[in-house]
Design a protein around this motif. Structure first.
Motif, PDB file in Angstrom:
ATOM      1  N   ALA A   1       0.757  -1.300  -0.065  1.00  0.00           N
ATOM      2  CA  ALA A   1      -0.110   0.103   0.115  1.00  0.00           C
ATOM      3  C   ALA A   1       0.812   1.318   0.092  1.00  0.00           C
ATOM      4  CB  ALA A   1      -1.145  -0.082   1.179  1.00  0.00           C
ATOM      5  N   LEU A   2       0.582   2.238  -0.570  1.00  0.00           N
ATOM      6  CA  LEU A   2       1.180   3.487  -0.877  1.00  0.00           C
ATOM      7  C   LEU A   2       0.148   4.443  -0.601  1.00  0.00           C
ATOM      8  CD1 LEU A   2       3.451   5.821  -1.760  1.00  0.00           C
ATOM      9  CD2 LEU A   2       2.400   5.349  -3.876  1.00  0.00           C
ATOM     10  N   LEU A   3       0.356   5.484   0.498  1.00  0.00           N
ATOM     11  CA  LEU A   3      -0.353   6.683   0.909  1.00  0.00           C
ATOM     12  C   LEU A   3       0.257   7.779   0.423  1.00  0.00           C
ATOM     13  CD1 LEU A   3      -1.063   4.038   2.954  1.00  0.00           C
ATOM     14  CD2 LEU A   3      -2.271   5.755   4.217  1.00  0.00           C
ATOM     15  N   ILE A   4      -0.402   8.744   0.022  1.00  0.00           N
ATOM     16  CA  ILE A   4       0.188   9.832  -0.346  1.00  0.00           C
ATOM     17  C   ILE A   4      -0.912  11.269  -0.086  1.00  0.00           C
ATOM     18  CG2 ILE A   4       0.737  11.343  -2.319  1.00  0.00           C
ATOM     19  CD1 ILE A   4       0.961   8.922  -4.055  1.00  0.00           C
ATOM     20  N   SER A   5      -0.375  12.290   0.525  1.00  0.00           N
ATOM     21  CA  SER A   5      -1.136  13.403   0.799  1.00  0.00           C
ATOM     22  C   SER A   5      -0.498  14.453   0.014  1.00  0.00           C
ATOM     23  CB  SER A   5      -0.694  13.785   2.197  1.00  0.00           C
ATOM     24  OG  SER A   5      -1.668  15.025   2.574  1.00  0.00           O
ATOM     25  N   LEU A   6      -1.374  15.083  -0.960  1.00  0.00           N
ATOM     26  CA  LEU A   6      -0.812  16.196  -1.741  1.00  0.00           C
ATOM     27  C   LEU A   6      -1.957  17.233  -2.124  1.00  0.00           C
ATOM     28  CD1 LEU A   6      -0.596  14.941  -5.497  1.00  0.00           C
ATOM     29  CD2 LEU A   6      -1.526  13.568  -3.617  1.00  0.00           C
ATOM     30  N   GLU A   7      -1.506  18.345  -2.817  1.00  0.00           N
ATOM     31  CA  GLU A   7      -2.437  19.360  -3.254  1.00  0.00           C
ATOM     32  C   GLU A   7      -3.121  18.792  -4.494  1.00  0.00           C
ATOM     33  OE1 GLU A   7       0.613  20.094  -2.743  1.00  0.00           O
ATOM     34  OE2 GLU A   7       0.721  20.784  -0.726  1.00  0.00           O
TER      35      GLU A   7
ATOM     36  N   ASN B   1      -3.950  20.533  -7.090  1.00  0.00           N
ATOM     37  CA  ASN B   1      -3.312  21.175  -8.428  1.00  0.00           C
ATOM     38  C   ASN B   1      -1.956  20.328  -8.870  1.00  0.00           C
ATOM     39  OD1 ASN B   1      -1.008  21.774  -6.492  1.00  0.00           O
ATOM     40  ND2 ASN B   1      -1.691  24.091  -6.166  1.00  0.00           N
ATOM     41  N   LYS B   2      -1.396  19.420  -7.954  1.00  0.00           N
ATOM     42  CA  LYS B   2      -0.416  18.561  -8.582  1.00  0.00           C
ATOM     43  C   LYS B   2      -1.035  17.504  -9.408  1.00  0.00           C
ATOM     44  CE  LYS B   2       2.904  19.902  -5.514  1.00  0.00           C
ATOM     45  NZ  LYS B   2       3.911  20.465  -5.867  1.00  0.00           N
ATOM     46  N   LEU B   3      -2.222  17.262  -9.431  1.00  0.00           N
ATOM     47  CA  LEU B   3      -2.924  16.446 -10.476  1.00  0.00           C
ATOM     48  C   LEU B   3      -3.724  17.174 -11.727  1.00  0.00           C
ATOM     49  CD1 LEU B   3      -4.746  14.201  -7.643  1.00  0.00           C
ATOM     50  CD2 LEU B   3      -2.624  13.670  -9.112  1.00  0.00           C
ATOM     51  N   GLY B   4      -3.342  18.541 -11.654  1.00  0.00           N
ATOM     52  CA  GLY B   4      -4.068  19.187 -12.767  1.00  0.00           C
ATOM     53  C   GLY B   4      -5.315  19.788 -12.389  1.00  0.00           C
ATOM     54  N   ILE B   5      -5.699  19.910 -11.408  1.00  0.00           N
ATOM     55  CA  ILE B   5      -6.931  20.261 -10.705  1.00  0.00           C
ATOM     56  C   ILE B   5      -6.664  21.768 -10.152  1.00  0.00           C
ATOM     57  CG2 ILE B   5      -8.855  20.175  -9.292  1.00  0.00           C
ATOM     58  CD1 ILE B   5      -8.168  16.888  -9.359  1.00  0.00           C
TER      59      ILE B   5
ATOM     60  N   ILE C   1      -6.089  19.638   0.129  1.00  0.00           N
ATOM     61  CA  ILE C   1      -5.112  18.538   0.445  1.00  0.00           C
ATOM     62  C   ILE C   1      -6.034  17.491  -0.100  1.00  0.00           C
ATOM     63  CG2 ILE C   1      -3.778  17.755   2.100  1.00  0.00           C
ATOM     64  CD1 ILE C   1      -2.436  20.150   1.067  1.00  0.00           C
ATOM     65  N   ILE C   2      -5.538  16.510  -0.501  1.00  0.00           N
ATOM     66  CA  ILE C   2      -6.278  15.201  -0.837  1.00  0.00           C
ATOM     67  C   ILE C   2      -5.322  14.208  -0.337  1.00  0.00           C
ATOM     68  CG2 ILE C   2      -7.989  15.868  -2.586  1.00  0.00           C
ATOM     69  CD1 ILE C   2      -6.216  14.554  -4.463  1.00  0.00           C
TER      70      ILE C   2
END
Length: 73
Positions: A51-57, A59-63, A68-69
């Motif tokens: 499992a990989l867990l990521i917390s990021l904005e 806008n890093k996904l083009g939104i 923070i998601i």
């Protein structure tokens, strides 16, 4: 308190972290200095991630948002 609860704040992420810790006796591992909000669960014997867990904005996904998601893969 555990570092994971400082980074992963959603109810779902906390539930998954707690479940994995209790069921499999695994703790999240923060492996990358460059990405301090990325963590993995790894199998104790072969060290493979499951499992990989990521917390990021977003806008890093083009939104167009700074919200923070959290993503669990």
């Amino acid at each position: 308190m555990d570092k994971s609860f400082d980074i992963f704040k959603s109810k779902q992420a906390k539930q998954i972290i707690k479940y994995v810790e209790e069921k499999y006796n695994n703790k999240l591992e923060f492996l990358w200095i460059k990405f301090p909000k990325y963590a993995v669960f790894r199998h104790k014997e072969n060290k493979k991630w499951y499992a990989l867990l990521i917390s990021l904005e977003e806008n890093k996904l083009g939104i167009e948002s700074d919200k923070i998601i959290e993503i669990i893969l």
